[in-house]
Scaffold this motif. Structure first.
Motif, PDB file in Angstrom:
ATOM      1  N   LEU A   1       0.713  -1.160   0.005  1.00 43.63           N
ATOM      2  CA  LEU A   1      -0.066   0.178   0.045  1.00 43.63           C
ATOM      3  C   LEU A   1       0.925   1.202  -0.014  1.00 43.63           C
ATOM      4  O   LEU A   1       0.608   2.156  -0.741  1.00 43.63           O
ATOM      5  CB  LEU A   1      -0.887  -0.012   1.272  1.00 43.63           C
ATOM      6  CG  LEU A   1      -1.998  -0.944   1.028  1.00 43.63           C
ATOM      7  CD1 LEU A   1      -2.733  -1.421   2.492  1.00 43.63           C
ATOM      8  CD2 LEU A   1      -3.139  -0.701   0.275  1.00 43.63           C
TER       9      LEU A   1
ATOM     10  N   LEU B   1       0.708   5.886  -0.643  1.00 41.18           N
ATOM     11  CA  LEU B   1      -0.199   6.150   0.413  1.00 41.18           C
ATOM     12  C   LEU B   1       0.733   6.243   1.684  1.00 41.18           C
ATOM     13  O   LEU B   1       1.590   5.727   2.026  1.00 41.18           O
ATOM     14  CB  LEU B   1      -1.017   5.079   0.445  1.00 41.18           C
ATOM     15  CG  LEU B   1      -1.869   4.738  -0.786  1.00 41.18           C
ATOM     16  CD1 LEU B   1      -2.768   3.468  -0.452  1.00 41.18           C
ATOM     17  CD2 LEU B   1      -2.775   6.004  -0.900  1.00 41.18           C
TER      18      LEU B   1
ATOM     19  N   ASP C   1      -3.603   7.242   5.412  1.00 40.59           N
ATOM     20  CA  ASP C   1      -4.672   6.771   4.329  1.00 40.59           C
ATOM     21  C   ASP C   1      -5.085   5.409   4.923  1.00 40.59           C
ATOM     22  O   ASP C   1      -6.340   5.006   4.733  1.00 40.59           O
ATOM     23  CB  ASP C   1      -3.869   6.526   2.990  1.00 40.59           C
ATOM     24  CG  ASP C   1      -3.426   7.893   2.412  1.00 40.59           C
ATOM     25  OD1 ASP C   1      -4.230   8.791   2.376  1.00 40.59           O
ATOM     26  OD2 ASP C   1      -2.344   8.232   2.105  1.00 40.59           O
ATOM     27  N   VAL C   2      -4.340   4.550   5.321  1.00 40.93           N
ATOM     28  CA  VAL C   2      -4.539   3.235   5.814  1.00 40.93           C
ATOM     29  C   VAL C   2      -3.769   2.895   7.194  1.00 40.93           C
ATOM     30  O   VAL C   2      -2.583   2.783   7.126  1.00 40.93           O
ATOM     31  CB  VAL C   2      -4.280   2.173   4.473  1.00 40.93           C
ATOM     32  CG1 VAL C   2      -4.895   0.744   5.139  1.00 40.93           C
ATOM     33  CG2 VAL C   2      -4.873   2.429   3.302  1.00 40.93           C
TER      34      VAL C   2
ATOM     35  N   GLN D   1      -3.130  -3.405  -4.372  1.00 43.33           N
ATOM     36  CA  GLN D   1      -3.703  -2.709  -5.247  1.00 43.33           C
ATOM     37  C   GLN D   1      -5.212  -2.876  -5.204  1.00 43.33           C
ATOM     38  O   GLN D   1      -5.906  -2.070  -5.359  1.00 43.33           O
ATOM     39  CB  GLN D   1      -3.089  -2.431  -6.510  1.00 43.33           C
ATOM     40  CG  GLN D   1      -1.736  -1.849  -6.683  1.00 43.33           C
ATOM     41  CD  GLN D   1      -1.148  -2.287  -8.031  1.00 43.33           C
ATOM     42  OE1 GLN D   1      -1.722  -2.924  -8.862  1.00 43.33           O
ATOM     43  NE2 GLN D   1       0.166  -1.850  -8.310  1.00 43.33           N
TER      44      GLN D   1
ATOM     45  N   TRP E   1      -6.761  -1.543  -2.232  1.00 42.15           N
ATOM     46  CA  TRP E   1      -6.813   0.003  -2.289  1.00 42.15           C
ATOM     47  C   TRP E   1      -7.978   0.510  -3.266  1.00 42.15           C
ATOM     48  O   TRP E   1      -8.612   1.357  -3.084  1.00 42.15           O
ATOM     49  CB  TRP E   1      -5.678   0.684  -2.576  1.00 42.15           C
ATOM     50  CG  TRP E   1      -5.749   2.299  -2.626  1.00 42.15           C
ATOM     51  CD1 TRP E   1      -5.648   3.125  -3.885  1.00 42.15           C
ATOM     52  CD2 TRP E   1      -6.252   3.187  -1.773  1.00 42.15           C
ATOM     53  NE1 TRP E   1      -5.731   4.490  -3.511  1.00 42.15           N
ATOM     54  CE2 TRP E   1      -6.224   4.358  -1.949  1.00 42.15           C
ATOM     55  CE3 TRP E   1      -6.579   2.687  -0.227  1.00 42.15           C
ATOM     56  CZ2 TRP E   1      -6.542   5.638  -1.284  1.00 42.15           C
ATOM     57  CZ3 TRP E   1      -6.656   3.897   0.482  1.00 42.15           C
ATOM     58  CH2 TRP E   1      -6.641   5.349  -0.052  1.00 42.15           C
TER      59      TRP E   1
ATOM     60  N   SER F   1     -10.884   2.978  -1.911  1.00 44.25           N
ATOM     61  CA  SER F   1     -11.056   4.138  -2.551  1.00 44.25           C
ATOM     62  C   SER F   1     -11.993   4.308  -3.739  1.00 44.25           C
ATOM     63  O   SER F   1     -12.505   5.255  -4.030  1.00 44.25           O
ATOM     64  CB  SER F   1      -9.779   4.471  -3.242  1.00 44.25           C
ATOM     65  OG  SER F   1      -9.311   3.724  -4.171  1.00 44.25           O
TER      66      SER F   1
END
Length: 373
Positions: free
Chosen positions: A138, A143, A222-223, A352, A355, A359
């Motif tokens: 990630l 991110l 973000d995460v 990916q 995410w 998102s």
């Protein structure tokens, strides 16, 4: 001097919980007080979800009062809505299935956009290695990523990321996370001796996880990836209560025995209305480095078939490979040190997919209140 339960209760008797002056020790809100051999004190305070903001001040005051006692090395205090405020702790009930109440709670972590759990129904399937490399995958997308090692009984992130030392204590007893390979990292492994046996009961585990979630200076992320303990017990339910999980990733090997436990993990998260971001098949294939022959030591394709049967995404297969194991043992995870290698590409591809789900409209959901029927 050795700290005792009576000392703790005396300190908590100085903490008022309402306008009438009722103190915490006499309020009926307090759980059993646990003190471990290292002088760490653990307890929880029962609240109604609507009281969360006000009672957070009480929790902080209680932690400060206990921390000031001679012999106390640390305090793990948490808020819980498992029982009605004012009721005494009940005798352990027969095992019951939790259900999600109609009115969920929202206790977001300031600055953290998405929290995801990496879980497994049983130990030994490579969950922590997967969590570590998914977090790095990630981060490779640009991110801001943190990782919380919530595997209280077997913390692995200090070893996997090659981190040594202890986190710095900031103002208001907030911990500064450690950093490695661009990740912000917190683990109970930073706070206890490496060979110390974590003989903790459920309330201790729940308090520790809650404190590492909410009393760490995560900053803007973000995460936040949470490496969960294996199984479907207190820690998983605490995560569902304590934070709005955006989803869970289930790690399993292909063999039938592991898949049985993976099903339980999927079922548990669905039960508390946490989306399943996908299933990972770990140790899927072994290629002999000498002769090149492929062997399916634990079987092959079982997790993919299980994902299709359960109607959840299948994220991919990770081989049983010496490079992954050797680099992990050396504190040099494969995604960080061989970012263009074949194994890193597998983890990056899974990251990916995760995410893209996060998102693409699968925003963090408010955490359900867990009610025991």
């Amino acid at each position: 001097m050795a700290i005792t339960r009576e000392h703790v209760l005396q300190a908590l008797a100085t903490v008022p919980v309402d306008a009438t002056g009722t103190d915490l020790a006499a309020s009926g809100r307090l759980s059993d007080v646990h003190i471990d051999d290292a002088g760490r004190v653990m307890f929880s305070i029962a609240i109604d979800p609507s009281e969360a903001a006000v009672m957070e001040q009480v929790r902080q005051a209680a932690a400060t009062a206990v921390q000031g006692l001679p012999g106390v090395k640390g305090v793990f205090a948490s808020l819980t809505a498992d029982r009605a405020p004012g009721s005494a702790p009940a005798a352990p009930p027969a095992p019951q299935r939790p259900r999600a109440a109609a009115q969920p709670r929202n206790q977001r972590i300031p600055g953290v956009q998405h929290v995801i759990a990496v879980a497994s129904g049983k130990g030994g399937v490579g969950k922590s290695t997967t969590a570590c490399n998914l977090a790095l995958g990630l981060a490779a997308q640009g991110l801001k990523v943190g990782i919380l090692d919530a595997d209280i009984y077997g913390p692995s992130m200090p070893k996997l990321l090659g981190i040594h030392g202890k986190p710095r204590l900031l103002e208001n007893r907030i911990l500064e996370p450690m950093e490695a390979y661009g990740l912000k990292v917190m683990s109970i492994g930073f706070l206890v001796e490496e060979e110390a046996a974590m003989i903790w009961r459920g309330p201790m585990v729940m308090s520790a996880i809650t404190q590492m979630l909410r009393e760490v200076a995560w900053g803007d992320l973000d995460v936040l990836v949470v490496d969960m303990p294996p199984g479907t017990g207190d820690a998983q339910l605490t995560m569902a209560q304590a934070t709005p999980l955006a989803g869970a990733v289930i790690v399993s090997t292909p063999q039938d025995l592991a898949l049985i436990d993976a099903r339980r993990g999927v079922s548990m998260f669905k039960r508390v209305e946490i989306p399943i971001l996908g299933i990972v098949e770990n140790m899927a294939t072994f290629v002999c480095p000498h002769c090149g022959q492929t062997s399916h030591i634990f079987g092959h394709g079982g997790a993919r078939s299980e994902a299709e049967r359960l109607g959840v995404p299948f994220l991919g297969e990770v081989p049983l490979n010496m490079t992954i194991r050797e680099l992990s043992d050396a504190g040099r995870p494969v995604v960080a040190v061989e970012p263009d290698g074949p194994h890193a590409k597998i983890y990056k591809n899974m990251a990916q997919q995760i995410w893209a789900t996060l998102s693409g409209g699968a925003a963090s959901r408010p955490a359900p209140r867990i009610v025991i029927e």
